[in-house]
Design an enzyme around this catalytic site. Structure first.
Site, PDB file in Angstrom:
ATOM      1  N   GLN A 179      35.880 -32.882  -3.497  1.00 24.92           N
ATOM      2  CA  GLN A 179      34.522 -33.134  -3.966  1.00 24.92           C
ATOM      3  C   GLN A 179      34.254 -34.618  -4.185  1.00 24.92           C
ATOM      4  O   GLN A 179      33.180 -35.126  -3.856  1.00 24.92           O
ATOM      5  CB  GLN A 179      34.266 -32.368  -5.270  1.00 24.92           C
ATOM      6  CG  GLN A 179      34.033 -30.887  -5.087  1.00 24.92           C
ATOM      7  CD  GLN A 179      32.683 -30.570  -4.480  1.00 24.92           C
ATOM      8  OE1 GLN A 179      31.684 -31.225  -4.741  1.00 24.92           O
ATOM      9  NE2 GLN A 179      32.640 -29.535  -3.644  1.00 24.92           N
ATOM     10  N   HIS A 183      32.727 -28.106 -12.600  1.00 27.26           N
ATOM     11  CA  HIS A 183      33.181 -26.763 -12.965  1.00 27.26           C
ATOM     12  C   HIS A 183      33.349 -26.759 -14.483  1.00 27.26           C
ATOM     13  O   HIS A 183      33.795 -27.744 -15.065  1.00 27.26           O
ATOM     14  CB  HIS A 183      34.490 -26.430 -12.259  1.00 27.26           C
ATOM     15  CG  HIS A 183      35.050 -25.080 -12.578  1.00 27.26           C
ATOM     16  ND1 HIS A 183      34.255 -23.951 -12.720  1.00 27.26           N
ATOM     17  CD2 HIS A 183      36.326 -24.652 -12.783  1.00 27.26           C
ATOM     18  CE1 HIS A 183      35.024 -22.909 -12.984  1.00 27.26           C
ATOM     19  NE2 HIS A 183      36.276 -23.310 -13.037  1.00 27.26           N
ATOM     20  N   GLY A 235      33.480 -30.125  -0.311  1.00 24.15           N
ATOM     21  CA  GLY A 235      33.035 -31.511  -0.246  1.00 24.15           C
ATOM     22  C   GLY A 235      32.727 -32.001   1.155  1.00 24.15           C
ATOM     23  O   GLY A 235      31.770 -32.764   1.357  1.00 24.15           O
ATOM     24  N   ASP A 267      32.347 -17.802 -11.750  1.00 25.07           N
ATOM     25  CA  ASP A 267      33.186 -18.454 -10.754  1.00 25.07           C
ATOM     26  C   ASP A 267      34.587 -17.847 -10.766  1.00 25.07           C
ATOM     27  O   ASP A 267      35.132 -17.496  -9.707  1.00 25.07           O
ATOM     28  CB  ASP A 267      33.252 -19.954 -11.033  1.00 25.07           C
ATOM     29  CG  ASP A 267      34.011 -20.715  -9.959  1.00 25.07           C
ATOM     30  OD1 ASP A 267      33.454 -20.930  -8.875  1.00 25.07           O
ATOM     31  OD2 ASP A 267      35.172 -21.098 -10.212  1.00 25.07           O
ATOM     32  N   SER A 321      28.162  -1.956  15.392  1.00 24.70           N
ATOM     33  CA  SER A 321      27.855  -0.656  16.000  1.00 24.70           C
ATOM     34  C   SER A 321      27.387   0.336  14.941  1.00 24.70           C
ATOM     35  O   SER A 321      27.659   0.180  13.748  1.00 24.70           O
ATOM     36  CB  SER A 321      29.097  -0.104  16.697  1.00 24.70           C
ATOM     37  OG  SER A 321      30.078   0.262  15.728  1.00 24.70           O
TER      38      SER A 321
END
Length: 329
Positions: free
Chosen positions: A28, A108, A134, A191, A252
């Site tokens: 990140q 986070h 990132g 998360d 399908s």
């Protein structure tokens, strides 16, 4: 429903004259630092002196220093090293430099939500969490696009914490797509739940168990791998593009009928009950305490699990089959 902010709701001018310190130049960090720099922001990167990430940041023509120096000089300090490293780096290099008026930001909420980092009341504490790796965050920015992100405010000492965080997200390019408002608790708990029940734990256990079932029933491991592991990407890509309906329109009728009639037999009431148990372990801190203690002990169980899983037949068969797929290289 979540409140969503866009470019018209965010003012990059709020970052003018501020130095943004990116702690960690990894997955990140490299994207945050370069996107903000290219948006006209003043950026510093905090890394270990002489390390490969330090050299990478220098190669990207960014100012690099130690986490201590960056946190002394930055107005906004962004923690982008792994969760397990954040508390030690915070205690050793950042906490002493959190003077009044600064902002401590995360991507986070784990360490704030579970009190592994407890910032002083004199600083803003916010989160901007781009919902992409990132490298994609960086790529989309260079294409004049963006990825959605989450914004949360844990502590608003300045009275402008959310506005400054939104400006930061705009600098990343995320306001082009949309910034969803949340809380540290909601982001952290959802998360962890998603990782454990679906994205990592649930999916890998489902594929591995299905592989074992077919092999034990006498089918060739290579065929089993293709049917329960390799083709998952095709299905996920369809869902990613247009949801369940688009996926079901693309497969399908036989597959769609099997979806409706057999899927609920796999994800049955016992599985649903266990999902609730896992969610409760996340909410009450059981998982967080377990993971924190595992790290304090040097990660013996984690390392053993990593070794054991890498030796599973599905990994060995998959490695051989992927060697037949030059497009993956």
């Amino acid at each position: 429903m979540a409140k969503i902010y866009y470019e018209k709701d965010a003012d990059l001018a709020l970052l003018k004259g501020k130095t943004i310190g990116i702690i960690g130049f990894g997955s990140q960090g490299h994207a945050h630092a370069q996107n903000l720099r290219d948006s006209g922001c003043q950026v510093m990167v905090g890394e270990i002196s002489g390390s490969e990430p330090w050299k990478s940041a220098q190669s990207a023509k960014l100012k690099v220093a130690t986490a201590d120096e960056v946190s002394r000089n930055a107005d906004i300090i962004v923690m982008l090293v792994p969760d397990s490293l954040q508390p030690r780096i915070y205690r050793e290099s950042i906490e002493k430099n959190l003077t009044a008026g600064k902002m401590l930001m995360f991507a986070h909420g784990f360490n704030i939500h579970f009190n592994q980092i407890v910032p002083p009341s004199r600083v803003d504490v916010t989160m901007i969490a781009p919902k992409t790796p990132g490298n994609m965050l960086r790529q989309l920015y260079t294409e004049n696009l963006g990825t959605p992100a989450l914004v949360a405010v844990h502590q608003d000492a300045s009275g402008k914490a959310k506005e400054i965080a939104l400006a930061y997200a705009k600098g990343l390019g995320c306001a082009r797509a949309g910034i969803l408002e949340t809380t540290f608790a909601e982001e952290t708990e959802t998360d962890l739940f998603g990782e454990q029940v679906v994205l990592c734990g649930g999916i890998t256990s489902l594929m591995k168990t299905a592989f074992e079932t077919l092999v034990e029933a006498g089918y060739q491991p290579e065929i089993a791998y293709f049917e329960v592991c390799h083709e998952l990407k095709l299905i996920v890509d369809l869902i990613y593009r247009g949801g369940f309906s688009f996926m079901r329109d693309s497969v399908s009728d036989t597959a769609e009928y099997g979806d409706y009639t057999r899927g609920p037999r796999i994800i049955n009431d016992d599985v649903r009950d266990e999902m609730w148990n896992i969610l409760e372990e996340i909410r009450n801190g059981t998982f967080a305490r377990e993971w924190i203690l595992e790290n304090q002990a040097g990660c013996p169980s984690f390392s053993a699990s990593r070794r054991n899983e890498s030796d599973h037949p599905i990994e060995q068969v998959g490695k051989e089959l992927r060697a037949m797929m030059p497009w993956l290289r």
